[in-house]
Write an enzyme that holds these catalytic residues in place. Sequence first.
Site, PDB file in Angstrom:
ATOM      1  N   ALA A 157       1.014  -1.310  -0.061  1.00  0.00           N
ATOM      2  CA  ALA A 157      -0.110   0.046  -0.170  1.00  0.00           C
ATOM      3  C   ALA A 157       0.963   1.204  -0.115  1.00  0.00           C
ATOM      4  O   ALA A 157       1.523   1.708   0.992  1.00  0.00           O
ATOM      5  CB  ALA A 157      -0.782   0.075   0.962  1.00  0.00           C
ATOM      6  N   SER A 179      -0.008   4.041  -2.894  1.00  0.00           N
ATOM      7  CA  SER A 179      -0.812   4.767  -3.592  1.00  0.00           C
ATOM      8  C   SER A 179      -1.812   5.318  -2.702  1.00  0.00           C
ATOM      9  O   SER A 179      -2.425   4.529  -1.817  1.00  0.00           O
ATOM     10  CB  SER A 179      -1.234   4.090  -4.993  1.00  0.00           C
ATOM     11  OG  SER A 179      -0.173   3.885  -5.733  1.00  0.00           O
ATOM     12  N   PRO A 210      -5.559   8.230  -2.856  1.00  0.00           N
ATOM     13  CA  PRO A 210      -6.489   8.808  -3.579  1.00  0.00           C
ATOM     14  C   PRO A 210      -5.814  10.128  -4.369  1.00  0.00           C
ATOM     15  O   PRO A 210      -5.944  10.353  -5.639  1.00  0.00           O
ATOM     16  CB  PRO A 210      -7.848   9.222  -3.040  1.00  0.00           C
ATOM     17  CG  PRO A 210      -7.703   8.410  -1.669  1.00  0.00           C
ATOM     18  CD  PRO A 210      -6.254   8.068  -1.406  1.00  0.00           C
ATOM     19  N   TRP A 259      -6.276   1.672  -4.520  1.00  0.00           N
ATOM     20  CA  TRP A 259      -5.757   0.849  -5.888  1.00  0.00           C
ATOM     21  C   TRP A 259      -5.066  -0.371  -5.202  1.00  0.00           C
ATOM     22  O   TRP A 259      -4.043  -0.504  -5.809  1.00  0.00           O
ATOM     23  CB  TRP A 259      -4.818   1.547  -6.774  1.00  0.00           C
ATOM     24  CG  TRP A 259      -5.403   3.053  -7.130  1.00  0.00           C
ATOM     25  CD1 TRP A 259      -4.812   4.145  -6.698  1.00  0.00           C
ATOM     26  CD2 TRP A 259      -6.309   3.155  -8.057  1.00  0.00           C
ATOM     27  NE1 TRP A 259      -5.358   5.122  -7.594  1.00  0.00           N
ATOM     28  CE2 TRP A 259      -6.577   4.574  -8.074  1.00  0.00           C
ATOM     29  CE3 TRP A 259      -7.454   2.320  -8.456  1.00  0.00           C
ATOM     30  CZ2 TRP A 259      -7.204   5.290  -9.191  1.00  0.00           C
ATOM     31  CZ3 TRP A 259      -8.309   2.880  -9.239  1.00  0.00           C
ATOM     32  CH2 TRP A 259      -8.153   4.298  -9.623  1.00  0.00           C
ATOM     33  N   GLU A 263       2.715   0.161 -10.848  1.00  0.00           N
ATOM     34  CA  GLU A 263       4.251   0.284 -10.595  1.00  0.00           C
ATOM     35  C   GLU A 263       4.833   1.294 -11.346  1.00  0.00           C
ATOM     36  O   GLU A 263       6.138   0.717 -11.830  1.00  0.00           O
ATOM     37  CB  GLU A 263       4.603  -1.316 -10.682  1.00  0.00           C
ATOM     38  CG  GLU A 263       3.786  -2.178  -9.772  1.00  0.00           C
ATOM     39  CD  GLU A 263       4.427  -3.539  -9.360  1.00  0.00           C
ATOM     40  OE1 GLU A 263       5.909  -3.562  -9.227  1.00  0.00           O
ATOM     41  OE2 GLU A 263       3.692  -4.345  -8.961  1.00  0.00           O
TER      42      GLU A 263
END
Lengths: 376, 386
Positions: free
Chosen positions: B124, B126, B128, B156, B363
């Site tokens: 984790a 990323s 918003p 995501w 990525e």
Amino acid sequence: MNFELDETQEMIRDSVRSFVAGRVSQPAMKWNEGHGDAREALCELAGLGLLGVLVSEKAGGAGLDVLTLAISLAELARGDAGLAAMVAHHNAVALGHLLAAGYDNKPQLQRFAQGDALLCRAASEGSDHLDGATITTTATKQADGAWSLKGHKRLVPLGNLASHSIVTAMTEAGPIALLVDLDAAGVTRTLSDTLVGLRTCDLADLTFEAVAVPEANFLGDAAAVASRVAALARITTAAIALGVTRAALAAGVTYSLERKQFGKPIARFQPIQWQTADSATELEAAELLTWRAAWQLSTSGATAHSVEKAAIFALESAQKVADRALQMHGGYGYTVDFPVERHFRDAATLRILADGPDVQRVAIAKGLATGANGVR
Amino acid sequence: MEFALTEIQQMVLETARSFADNELLPNAAATDKTGTFPAAAVKTLAELGFLGVAVDEKWGGAGFDNLSYAIAMEEISRGCASTGVIMSVNNSLVCDPIKKFGDDFQKKRWLTPLAQGRRLGCFALSEPGSGSDAAGMRTTAILDGDDYVINGTKNWITSGKEADVCILIAHSDPSERHRGISAFIVDRQESPYGIGKVEDKLGIKGSSTTSLVFDNVRVPAVNRLGAEGMGFKVAMSTLDGGRIGIAAQALGIARIAFEEALAYSRERSAFGKIIGDFGAIREMLADMATEIDAARLLIWRAAVGKDRGENFGKHSAMAKLYASEMSARVCHKALQIHGGYGYVKEYNAERHVRDARITEIYEGTSEIQRLVIARATQVAFDTSQS
Ligand SMILES: Cc1cc2nc3c(=O)[nH]c(=O)nc-3n(C[C@H](O)[C@H](O)[C@H](O)COP(=O)(O)OP(=O)(O)OC[C@H]3O[C@@H](n4cnc5c(N)ncnc54)[C@H](O)[C@@H]3O)c2cc1C
């Protein structure tokens, strides 16, 4: 899996690199403008063992493999692609044909391998280029056992400088190859048209008018060695393309770091960075494809059309990378004051050294259709 | 230079391929259609050692090298792209950072069950509001006694719904940017966090993508991965390796699209001719085959660089950039070769287009890969800096 050069490869690459720095980079510009020729440089390359790379040590050569030859050519082509084209032709196409044909006249082979004499191979006749089957040059057996050779060959690399040429010719029994003394009666050499690029490379058209070729110079069935010679021509052309690509990338990036606009080096602008990234990535991929195919040719033999894939990729990326590098130079790229225009022209001309990518695509596709080559 | 696979690498290839042929390919279309997590396939991956390919046997992994991992990723993704990304995340984004930055306590507690597939991991980074600009994240991890208290929302997150171990990247010092970031192993059993809605996506539909919601979630300080302030480095180094996995995923998708298009081109006739004998179709197939080979070599180059302990970031960025864009091109052409049949779900061509597309985004988008490659290339030529 190992992507490192071995000791010999590294040593040879380094010696070619310093040769290029000392003896090629400066005069290359002049050679390409038609002032003076690269004959002297060729002689010096003989001293580095670069004119008999694939010939065994016993026969007077360096006894190295196709991969090592490819590595040397890529390095040499960074300095001058036309010079590299001559070295490739002598080693891979001409001597490559002699070796594949099992030629065993030791003293003669040794002269070629040590660069005392240069050898070329005359196969193309112009319009037939894409289809080697239609040879109009003929060889007729005479009563005394000698061959009488008649015909015309176009765009033969080393055609003026070589002492001998392998010549493909048609007989009643099919295509054969002969080793022809280019000083023999009936041989005429004419300078070929000036090409867009590869201008350092000596090119001649050869005409044979009832040239007598001794029986001992019969090299057998030309078709039997055709695929080996084609593979060697393709892989060495790919290697030269790598050198051109690397030189063009270096020219573009170096210029972009120096040139300032809007108060900063243009290298800081994203469109320039994008082109740099794409060029660097394509060069890396072209190298890996070429080294792999050359490694296969050096060991068990090429599979799944790896040679054709390497050649397509390397030739096309050379053109793309040279085009981007020219664009990065703006108006200066369009002048002969910077070497990038030469890389651009060389990249465009490379395809005359082997079949063009379109022919190679057909070969790959045919293999795919028959299941002869997968992607795994 | 040498281009042969070792016996072990060859064995990994064959194992992965036969699993893909027998169990993944027959189910891939259904997995896409229903959007269900491929639990049975993931279980088999665990049995084959494919959830911890490059983790030492000592810690429960298969003990193979990163090249073997790339080879297996290609074959598994050829069978099912969703299964591919689940495998890639567990190996590259979860096991790998614990292997590289974790202490023995952390390895024993999390690496072993993750590598054995008894637990599943997610990563984790990323949020918003921050993707490419990862350091712009807002999630905080503030030390309070023996715990860090986590607040914020991650977005995501692949396998977010199923995973119960999370590598979390958050600001332990919100006053700093990169240097204020730390990495944590968050165990969902120990530190329950919320799972947001499951995203409805274009492709890789069998892999869940969710947000993770942290509302005063307490994580023991011993779960911190690496030193305080080192989290950004952990994340970037992890992604360098992850890109090899995603590049191989892209390659696997391209391969199945190519194979199906080649087969179709030999079956379909038009104008009294097999369509595969038209020059235009031949050219497409030859280019597809060439680019697939180029991508594979770039991937292998990066994987071998990682195995040799080299600085392989530029090579993995090249592999990811080229393979993902290659895959998009190849899948596009594969659909084109199918004509109208490529546009309907009776064939798989449209699924491959959808699945391939993600590899240009996660990525590190293609744009971010180009920045990485351009910088590395420019630095190599920049005499003013040396
Ligand atoms: C299915 C899926 C699964 C994912 N799984 C995970 C996961 O498991 N863990 C995780 O942490 N994240 C995950 N992600 C997030 C993913 O990594 C990000 O979406 C990605 O990094 C891009 O960030 P963004 O979406 O915020 O786009 P943005 O960063 O907002 O980018 C938008 C556009 O701007 C471009 N751009 C941004 N910065 C620059 C720049 N400097 N120069 C030029 N162009 C630029 C981008 O390339 C892009 O085209 C996943 C995403 C998806 C869709």
